[in-house]
Design a protein around this motif. Structure first.
Motif, PDB file in Angstrom:
ATOM      1  N   LEU A 167      63.079 -26.095-111.723  1.00 34.34           N
ATOM      2  CA  LEU A 167      62.164 -25.286-110.926  1.00 34.34           C
ATOM      3  C   LEU A 167      62.883 -24.287-110.013  1.00 34.34           C
TER       4      LEU A 167
ATOM      5  N   ILE B 212      61.459 -20.913-108.853  1.00 32.69           N
ATOM      6  CA  ILE B 212      60.013 -20.970-109.000  1.00 32.69           C
ATOM      7  C   ILE B 212      59.400 -21.697-107.812  1.00 32.69           C
ATOM      8  N   ARG B 213      59.977 -22.836-107.491  1.00 27.96           N
ATOM      9  CA  ARG B 213      59.512 -23.660-106.378  1.00 27.96           C
ATOM     10  C   ARG B 213      60.715 -24.151-105.591  1.00 27.96           C
TER      11      ARG B 213
ATOM     12  N   ILE C  99      62.300 -27.221-103.988  1.00 30.82           N
ATOM     13  CA  ILE C  99      62.181 -28.664-104.157  1.00 30.82           C
ATOM     14  C   ILE C  99      62.906 -29.361-103.017  1.00 30.82           C
TER      15      ILE C  99
ATOM     16  N   ALA D 270      57.767 -30.538-104.390  1.00 35.15           N
ATOM     17  CA  ALA D 270      57.726 -29.136-103.972  1.00 35.15           C
ATOM     18  C   ALA D 270      57.381 -29.083-102.494  1.00 35.15           C
ATOM     19  N   ARG D 271      58.033 -28.152-101.787  1.00 27.63           N
ATOM     20  CA  ARG D 271      57.758 -28.001-100.348  1.00 27.63           C
ATOM     21  C   ARG D 271      56.573 -27.102-100.142  1.00 27.63           C
TER      22      ARG D 271
END
Length: 158
Positions: A144, A147-148, A150, A157-158
């Motif tokens: 990720l 994209i995200r 972490i 995901a935060r």
């Protein structure tokens, strides 16, 4: 691999297990491991590990750095370095084991059913449960990336 038999493995998909010289290293996606001829694989570390951590691991794995090298790793380790700390739990001398485990547990809380005492005794099922948690978090961080964001402590995901 160079002319001396030393190498550096960088994993870009899946994971790789290295064994030799009485050592086993599990190198997941986004991590690296150094090897030296006749000494087995070094302790894995993530791509963005601090330089001080990487230098301390070389000292520990290949230059008899002992407690001083372990202390250096513990000083600079972040939650993202759980892969390294998990490996060190079983590689350090027993008097250092509690300090390594406690730093790992402070950075990435152990999964349910994992006891400190069992980990310090190097009980396989306990260490494997912890490894599965760390491996999943590392995989999510890599897959990720961009994209995200972490959380390296939980893998969420935060």
């Amino acid at each position: 691999m160079d002319a001396t038999g030393a190498s550096r493995l960088r994993v870009t998909a899946g994971y790789v297990e290295l064994e030799g010289g009485g050592r086993r290293s599990i190198v997941p996606l986004g991590a690296l491991a150094v090897t030296r001829s006749g000494q087995g694989p070094g302790t894995p570390y993530v791509e963005d590990a601090p330089a001080a951590l990487r230098e301390a691991l070389i000292a520990f794995d290949f230059e008899r750095g002992g407690a001083r090298a372990v202390a250096a790793v513990l000083r600079v380790a972040r939650a993202e370095d759980a892969v390294t700390l998990w490996h060190l739990v079983s590689r350090v001398d027993p008097p250092l084991r509690a300090a390594v485990y406690d730093r790992l547990a402070a950075l990435v809380p152990p999964p349910a059913g994992t006891s400190r005492d069992a980990a310090l005794r190097l009980e396989g099922p306990t260490l494997e449960r912890y490894w599965e948690r760390i491996r999943r978090i590392q995989w999510r961080r890599q897959v990720l990336k961009g994209i995200r964001v972490i959380d390296p402590r939980t893998g969420l995901a935060r």
